[in-house]
Motif scaffolding. Structure first.
Motif, PDB file in Angstrom:
ATOM      1  N   ASN A   1       6.435 -50.320  48.611  1.00 55.50           N
ATOM      2  CA  ASN A   1       5.069 -50.816  48.746  1.00 55.50           C
ATOM      3  C   ASN A   1       4.215 -50.435  47.557  1.00 55.50           C
ATOM      4  N   SER A   2       4.833 -50.193  46.433  1.00 53.87           N
ATOM      5  CA  SER A   2       4.088 -49.883  45.222  1.00 53.87           C
ATOM      6  C   SER A   2       4.512 -50.819  44.107  1.00 53.87           C
ATOM      7  N   THR A   3       3.561 -51.134  43.232  1.00 54.48           N
ATOM      8  CA  THR A   3       3.843 -51.961  42.069  1.00 54.48           C
ATOM      9  C   THR A   3       4.252 -51.061  40.912  1.00 54.48           C
ATOM     10  N   VAL A   4       5.393 -51.340  40.310  1.00 58.40           N
ATOM     11  CA  VAL A   4       5.890 -50.556  39.185  1.00 58.40           C
ATOM     12  C   VAL A   4       6.079 -51.483  37.998  1.00 58.40           C
ATOM     13  N   MET A   5       5.428 -51.149  36.893  1.00 55.95           N
ATOM     14  CA  MET A   5       5.569 -51.904  35.658  1.00 55.95           C
ATOM     15  C   MET A   5       6.109 -50.974  34.584  1.00 55.95           C
ATOM     16  N   SER A   6       7.077 -51.441  33.829  1.00 56.60           N
ATOM     17  CA  SER A   6       7.749 -50.604  32.835  1.00 56.60           C
ATOM     18  C   SER A   6       7.612 -51.206  31.447  1.00 56.60           C
ATOM     19  N   PHE A   7       7.353 -50.322  30.473  1.00 56.34           N
ATOM     20  CA  PHE A   7       7.231 -50.733  29.075  1.00 56.34           C
ATOM     21  C   PHE A   7       7.874 -49.667  28.199  1.00 56.34           C
ATOM     22  N   ALA A   8       8.209 -50.057  26.999  1.00 59.76           N
ATOM     23  CA  ALA A   8       8.826 -49.121  26.054  1.00 59.76           C
ATOM     24  C   ALA A   8       7.758 -48.449  25.196  1.00 59.76           C
ATOM     25  N   GLY A   9       8.069 -47.256  24.734  1.00 58.58           N
ATOM     26  CA  GLY A   9       7.171 -46.527  23.847  1.00 58.58           C
ATOM     27  C   GLY A   9       7.974 -45.573  22.981  1.00 58.58           C
ATOM     28  N   VAL A  10       7.315 -44.975  21.996  1.00 51.08           N
ATOM     29  CA  VAL A  10       7.967 -44.052  21.067  1.00 51.08           C
ATOM     30  C   VAL A  10       7.243 -42.714  21.135  1.00 51.08           C
TER      31      VAL A  10
ATOM     32  N   PHE B   1       3.402 -33.626  23.641  1.00 54.37           N
ATOM     33  CA  PHE B   1       3.929 -34.913  23.220  1.00 54.37           C
ATOM     34  C   PHE B   1       2.973 -36.048  23.596  1.00 54.37           C
ATOM     35  N   ILE B   2       2.987 -37.058  22.742  1.00 51.65           N
ATOM     36  CA  ILE B   2       2.282 -38.311  22.990  1.00 51.65           C
ATOM     37  C   ILE B   2       3.301 -39.445  22.894  1.00 51.65           C
ATOM     38  N   VAL B   3       3.183 -40.435  23.769  1.00 47.11           N
ATOM     39  CA  VAL B   3       3.994 -41.642  23.662  1.00 47.11           C
ATOM     40  C   VAL B   3       3.069 -42.787  23.269  1.00 47.11           C
ATOM     41  N   GLU B   4       3.371 -43.412  22.150  1.00 49.09           N
ATOM     42  CA  GLU B   4       2.590 -44.560  21.686  1.00 49.09           C
ATOM     43  C   GLU B   4       3.248 -45.836  22.179  1.00 49.09           C
ATOM     44  N   SER B   5       2.448 -46.697  22.794  1.00 46.05           N
ATOM     45  CA  SER B   5       2.995 -47.910  23.396  1.00 46.05           C
ATOM     46  C   SER B   5       1.912 -48.979  23.428  1.00 46.05           C
ATOM     47  N   THR B   6       2.225 -50.086  24.058  1.00 48.40           N
ATOM     48  CA  THR B   6       1.251 -51.150  24.299  1.00 48.40           C
ATOM     49  C   THR B   6       1.377 -51.605  25.745  1.00 48.40           C
TER      50      THR B   6
ATOM     51  N   GLU C   1      -8.691 -48.066  37.761  1.00 49.78           N
ATOM     52  CA  GLU C   1      -7.620 -48.104  38.747  1.00 49.78           C
ATOM     53  C   GLU C   1      -6.680 -46.909  38.537  1.00 49.78           C
ATOM     54  N   SER C   2      -6.215 -46.341  39.636  1.00 49.03           N
ATOM     55  CA  SER C   2      -5.372 -45.152  39.561  1.00 49.03           C
ATOM     56  C   SER C   2      -3.901 -45.547  39.481  1.00 49.03           C
ATOM     57  N   PHE C   3      -3.191 -44.983  38.501  1.00 47.95           N
ATOM     58  CA  PHE C   3      -1.768 -45.232  38.324  1.00 47.95           C
ATOM     59  C   PHE C   3      -1.025 -43.906  38.219  1.00 47.95           C
ATOM     60  N   ASP C   4       0.141 -43.860  38.837  1.00 46.61           N
ATOM     61  CA  ASP C   4       1.062 -42.753  38.619  1.00 46.61           C
ATOM     62  C   ASP C   4       1.940 -43.116  37.427  1.00 46.61           C
ATOM     63  N   VAL C   5       1.882 -42.292  36.384  1.00 46.20           N
ATOM     64  CA  VAL C   5       2.587 -42.613  35.141  1.00 46.20           C
ATOM     65  C   VAL C   5       3.720 -41.611  34.948  1.00 46.20           C
TER      66      VAL C   5
ATOM     67  N   VAL D   1      12.817 -43.736  21.619  1.00 47.75           N
ATOM     68  CA  VAL D   1      12.269 -44.783  22.484  1.00 47.75           C
ATOM     69  C   VAL D   1      12.448 -44.357  23.938  1.00 47.75           C
ATOM     70  N   VAL D   2      11.377 -44.399  24.692  1.00 48.61           N
ATOM     71  CA  VAL D   2      11.413 -43.999  26.099  1.00 48.61           C
ATOM     72  C   VAL D   2      10.868 -45.131  26.962  1.00 48.61           C
ATOM     73  N   GLU D   3      11.072 -44.997  28.251  1.00 51.42           N
ATOM     74  CA  GLU D   3      10.553 -45.974  29.222  1.00 51.42           C
ATOM     75  C   GLU D   3       9.335 -45.379  29.913  1.00 51.42           C
ATOM     76  N   ILE D   4       8.234 -46.134  29.907  1.00 52.24           N
ATOM     77  CA  ILE D   4       7.009 -45.695  30.579  1.00 52.24           C
ATOM     78  C   ILE D   4       6.841 -46.526  31.847  1.00 52.24           C
ATOM     79  N   ASN D   5       6.718 -45.853  32.981  1.00 50.01           N
ATOM     80  CA  ASN D   5       6.559 -46.532  34.267  1.00 50.01           C
ATOM     81  C   ASN D   5       5.155 -46.296  34.809  1.00 50.01           C
ATOM     82  N   TYR D   6       4.473 -47.393  35.105  1.00 46.38           N
ATOM     83  CA  TYR D   6       3.147 -47.342  35.713  1.00 46.38           C
ATOM     84  C   TYR D   6       3.291 -47.771  37.171  1.00 46.38           C
ATOM     85  N   SER D   7       3.037 -46.847  38.091  1.00 41.70           N
ATOM     86  CA  SER D   7       3.199 -47.126  39.510  1.00 41.70           C
ATOM     87  C   SER D   7       1.847 -47.078  40.201  1.00 41.70           C
TER      88      SER D   7
END
Length: 379
Positions: free
Chosen positions: A62-71, A222-227, A240-244, A289-295
């Motif tokens: 019941n949660s929306t999860v969006m994934s993007f790549a970052g460095v 650490f910082i992850v740079e992404s878009t 809006e609140s996201f679990d990252v 390169v890592v995967e960033i998940n926004y839930s």
């Protein structure tokens, strides 16, 4: 007459044998048919049972999860260079070297700059002596002016010489400071605690001012740079609140949104910086390169399922998913009410129990009551 009866009896016996043989073959044929019919009954084997992805209703569906790549990169980074030109004389570090703030990393040949500093000191002494002489002459002219022993023109000339000598002294002192600065700029020191990530010089190499010779990473976080796409950036900017989380090699790190750009970089996505919590060089390298998940947690009365989990019947516009029975290992239809259609799935009314299991993909290719098994399960 007896011979005729004998022949008739022999014929009867032969006919009876033929009939018996015929009946025996008919019986064999019937048995073969019955055996063939029994083989038509489907016998499920491990190979014939379809493997399908199985999800649990209460496992975050019941949660929306969006994934993007970052460095990944360190929060503090620097490109180090000499402030002057010269010949590289000493290099004390290499890639991977850990240093503390103020440690010397490399230096140029200092002799030209030390000679320039000595020359500047000499100019200061010369200018100071001239200034003292002109000061004495000017003060004498002032005293003589009181007794009208010198003209106003002579006093003005003495004053001009004194002012000029003061300016010359100040210029010489400035050249000393510049020469001292050149010496300090001929040595590179660590700006803070960290590690050398890149070295681009060799001993005796001729270096031009401001050429990058080291890349330096601090020892902080650490910082992850992404878009992120415009729609997600809009939700973030509205609060809006996201679990990252950040994922690398199956290891998950909690993270927070540090900065979000106000302008799209390519007309479609916005730059974003994610701060990684509780990570160090032993668990998360720099530059990977890592995967960033926004839930985003949604209303529990709704359930988000992938497109492949829902079958929509065009005849009556009804929809259903397949619930998986782990005891009978079968998939059974359960009608659902679609509330919204998204890019990657459906929001449906959640009338299920948290422990219920459902087929998450390939629902269109199975039928009611079909035996299935969870994908990846070894048997």
């Amino acid at each position: 007459m007896d011979s005729i009866n004998y022949i008739t009896d022999r014929s009867f016996i032969c006919n009876k044998k033929i009939i018996n043989i015929f009946l025996f073959f008919v019986l064999l044929v019937l048995l073969a048919c019955l055996q063939g019919c029994s083989e038509d009954v489907p016998q499920y084997t491990n190979e014939s049972i379809r493997a399908v992805p199985i999800n649990q209703i209460g496992s975050g569906s019941n949660s929306t999860v969006m994934s993007f790549a970052g460095v990944t990169r360190k929060m503090s980074q620097a490109e180090l260079s000499f402030g002057v030109s010269g010949t590289v004389q000493t290099i004390l570090v290499d890639i991977g070297s850990r240093v503390s703030e103020g440690d010397i990393l490399a230096s140029l040949d200092l002799e030209p700059y030390q000679l320039a500093l000595e020359g500047a000191y000499s100019e200061v002494e010369k200018a100071r002596a001239s200034n003292e002489e002109n000061k004495i002459n000017y003060e004498r002219a002032e005293r003589l002016m009181l007794s009208n022993s010198v003209s106003q023109q002579n006093l003005d000339a003495a004053r001009t010489l004194y002012d000029n000598s003061q300016a010359t002294l100040q210029a010489a002192q400035t050249r000393v400071k510049l020469a001292e600065r050149d010496i300090s700029q001929a040595v590179i020191r660590a700006p803070y605690d960290g590690v050398i990530s890149s070295r681009q010089i060799e001993p005796f190499e001729q270096i031009t001012q401001n050429d990058v010779v080291f890349k330096f990473d601090g020892s902080d976080g650490f910082i992850v740079e992404s878009t992120v796409p415009a729609n997600l950036a809009g939700e973030i900017s509205k609060g809006e609140s996201f679990d990252v989380t950040v994922k690398w090699r199956d290891v998950h790190f909690e993270a927070t949104i540090e900065h979000l750009g106000a302008r799209a970089g390519n007309g479609l996505s916005f730059p974003i910086k994610i701060k990684v919590n509780d990570a160090d060089e032993t668990t998360l390298p720099t530059g990977v390169v890592v995967e960033i998940n926004y839930s985003k947690q949604e209303d529990t009365s709704m359930l988000y399922v992938p497109h492949g989990a829902v079958v929509v019947e065009s005849s009556n516009d009804s929809a259903y998913i397949y619930l998986y029975n782990s005891v009978t290992e079968t998939a059974n239809k359960s009608h659902v009410n679609i509330l919204d259609v998204q890019s990657y799935g459906y929001w449906i009314e959640n009338n299920f129990r948290e422990e219920d299991l459902y087929v998450a993909a390939g629902a269109a290719f199975i039928s009611e009551g079909q035996k299935v098994r969870p994908a990846g399960e070894n048997r």
